[in-house]
Write an enzyme that holds these catalytic residues in place. Sequence first.
Site, PDB file in Angstrom:
ATOM      1  N   GLN A   1      19.842  24.774  19.697  1.00 29.08           N
ATOM      2  CA  GLN A   1      20.637  25.903  19.628  1.00 29.08           C
ATOM      3  C   GLN A   1      21.279  26.046  18.163  1.00 29.08           C
ATOM      4  O   GLN A   1      20.821  25.232  17.296  1.00 29.08           O
ATOM      5  CB  GLN A   1      21.912  25.421  20.406  1.00 29.08           C
ATOM      6  CG  GLN A   1      22.609  24.060  19.996  1.00 29.08           C
ATOM      7  CD  GLN A   1      23.019  22.992  21.430  1.00 29.08           C
ATOM      8  OE1 GLN A   1      23.504  23.931  22.339  1.00 29.08           O
ATOM      9  NE2 GLN A   1      23.124  21.957  21.274  1.00 29.08           N
TER      10      GLN A   1
ATOM     11  N   HIS B   1      40.185  19.183  26.396  1.00 28.10           N
ATOM     12  CA  HIS B   1      39.785  17.864  26.461  1.00 28.10           C
ATOM     13  C   HIS B   1      40.480  16.980  27.349  1.00 28.10           C
ATOM     14  O   HIS B   1      40.179  16.089  28.234  1.00 28.10           O
ATOM     15  CB  HIS B   1      39.246  16.778  25.222  1.00 28.10           C
ATOM     16  CG  HIS B   1      38.128  17.695  24.660  1.00 28.10           C
ATOM     17  ND1 HIS B   1      38.285  18.367  23.322  1.00 28.10           N
ATOM     18  CD2 HIS B   1      36.954  17.552  24.790  1.00 28.10           C
ATOM     19  CE1 HIS B   1      36.817  18.788  22.932  1.00 28.10           C
ATOM     20  NE2 HIS B   1      36.174  18.446  23.884  1.00 28.10           N
TER      21      HIS B   1
ATOM     22  N   GLU C   1      30.673  16.597  20.603  1.00 29.70           N
ATOM     23  CA  GLU C   1      31.782  16.365  19.643  1.00 29.70           C
ATOM     24  C   GLU C   1      32.517  15.132  19.762  1.00 29.70           C
ATOM     25  O   GLU C   1      33.051  14.461  18.736  1.00 29.70           O
ATOM     26  CB  GLU C   1      33.117  17.424  19.627  1.00 29.70           C
ATOM     27  CG  GLU C   1      32.601  18.844  19.628  1.00 29.70           C
ATOM     28  CD  GLU C   1      32.590  19.442  21.163  1.00 29.70           C
ATOM     29  OE1 GLU C   1      32.171  18.804  21.963  1.00 29.70           O
ATOM     30  OE2 GLU C   1      33.390  20.610  21.226  1.00 29.70           O
TER      31      GLU C   1
ATOM     32  N   ASP D   1      24.027  13.212  25.547  1.00 24.52           N
ATOM     33  CA  ASP D   1      23.860  14.826  25.034  1.00 24.52           C
ATOM     34  C   ASP D   1      22.324  14.698  24.512  1.00 24.52           C
ATOM     35  O   ASP D   1      21.852  14.170  23.490  1.00 24.52           O
ATOM     36  CB  ASP D   1      24.907  14.721  23.718  1.00 24.52           C
ATOM     37  CG  ASP D   1      25.188  16.723  23.455  1.00 24.52           C
ATOM     38  OD1 ASP D   1      26.256  16.905  23.901  1.00 24.52           O
ATOM     39  OD2 ASP D   1      24.102  17.167  22.897  1.00 24.52           O
TER      40      ASP D   1
ATOM     41  N   ASP E   1      18.003  14.352  27.294  1.00 21.58           N
ATOM     42  CA  ASP E   1      18.500  15.623  28.329  1.00 21.58           C
ATOM     43  C   ASP E   1      19.267  14.747  29.314  1.00 21.58           C
ATOM     44  O   ASP E   1      18.472  13.918  29.783  1.00 21.58           O
ATOM     45  CB  ASP E   1      17.136  16.045  28.622  1.00 21.58           C
ATOM     46  CG  ASP E   1      17.132  17.174  29.613  1.00 21.58           C
ATOM     47  OD1 ASP E   1      18.360  17.445  30.026  1.00 21.58           O
ATOM     48  OD2 ASP E   1      16.226  17.928  29.993  1.00 21.58           O
TER      49      ASP E   1
ATOM     50  N   ASP F   1      30.476  17.943  30.526  1.00 22.56           N
ATOM     51  CA  ASP F   1      30.991  18.568  29.134  1.00 22.56           C
ATOM     52  C   ASP F   1      29.736  19.408  28.579  1.00 22.56           C
ATOM     53  O   ASP F   1      29.543  18.996  27.536  1.00 22.56           O
ATOM     54  CB  ASP F   1      31.640  17.610  28.439  1.00 22.56           C
ATOM     55  CG  ASP F   1      32.440  18.576  27.264  1.00 22.56           C
ATOM     56  OD1 ASP F   1      32.698  19.801  27.357  1.00 22.56           O
ATOM     57  OD2 ASP F   1      32.762  17.897  26.246  1.00 22.56           O
TER      58      ASP F   1
ATOM     59  N   PRO G   1      20.218  25.013  26.901  1.00 24.26           N
ATOM     60  CA  PRO G   1      19.631  23.950  27.564  1.00 24.26           C
ATOM     61  C   PRO G   1      20.446  23.332  28.637  1.00 24.26           C
ATOM     62  O   PRO G   1      19.996  22.391  29.210  1.00 24.26           O
ATOM     63  CB  PRO G   1      19.678  22.770  26.166  1.00 24.26           C
ATOM     64  CG  PRO G   1      20.668  23.352  25.309  1.00 24.26           C
ATOM     65  CD  PRO G   1      20.776  24.785  25.513  1.00 24.26           C
TER      66      PRO G   1
END
Length: 296
Positions: free
Chosen positions: A36, A67, A91, A111, A143, A161, A170
């Site tokens: 991305q 969050h 993050e 992630d 993934d 998230d 993705p």
Amino acid sequence: MPKTEHWQWYVESWGPTEEHHHAIESVYYAGRSAFQQISVIETPVFGKMLILDGDTQSSQADEKIYHESLVHPAMAASARPRDVLILGGGEGATLREVLRHPDVTRCTMVDIDGDVVELSKKFLPEWADGAFGDPRARVIIGDALKFLATDRDAYDLIISDLTEPLEDSPSNILFNDDVFRTIKARLAPGGVYVLQASTAAFHNCSLHAKMARTLRKHYRHVRSFYTHVPAFDTDWAFLACSDAVDAAALDADHVNAYCGRLRGENFFYDGETHRRLFALPLYLRRALAQPGDTFS
Ligand code: SAM
């Protein structure tokens, strides 16, 4: 603030006739990962912002609204939040919120994009606030779909998230019946699955309603909740899903007792906020009740 000549602008577009303009004070990073487009910028109103593929992911000024909403209503509903799985969560702020709970013994975050995680550590350390270094954190770069296909552990709470499941994202592969079935199979008895579930604005809630309709095929309790996130310039929705517990039914005393056990202070969430999160306006209840398409 007047729109003056010397500002450069980050423009988040909601459609051909609707845009939110953020003045850019500085650009910490702008580049493309294998998955991305990533930007980290400084803005006068919201402070630092992470932007993926042109969509705001979170801002320094109000990331706690997002969050805390994503994590705590579901964790407060969970009978036994010991082992937690986060799908996405780049993050590290979702990880941070989970690890504030003293009963959590392990939190796995998967992630796909190591660049987002590393850039967040470098430029947005306030988001994780040390969570990446917590011995209970297990961070896997990969993934989430592949992880779910091989991992056999049972989790008390699974948090999605992920970026919006748009065609070129993705995360798109994680929104279908097969994956929803797999996620449910990874929930421990009494477990809760919660996801960030797109916008809840009156003119832009069809994706949220589609997610809710799909998940109702899988769980006894599927509850929409939402809040306004100023940096997103819209209302943002979430879904709490469980066969065992109805997150909307938690009373304020239960939520306040739960919050009292968390390390540090909440910014947004408590018993009263819980009630407001789950009180849906009529247009959203109507959209959720209507028949329509589902992920298949
Ligand atoms: N707050 C966000 C929002 O508004 O949409 C979502 C936060 S987070 C930054 C989204 C993360 O999902 C990104 O770091 C992205 O790399 C991750 N992601 C997307 N697809 C994924 C996949 N298939 N597996 C694991 N992580 C994925």
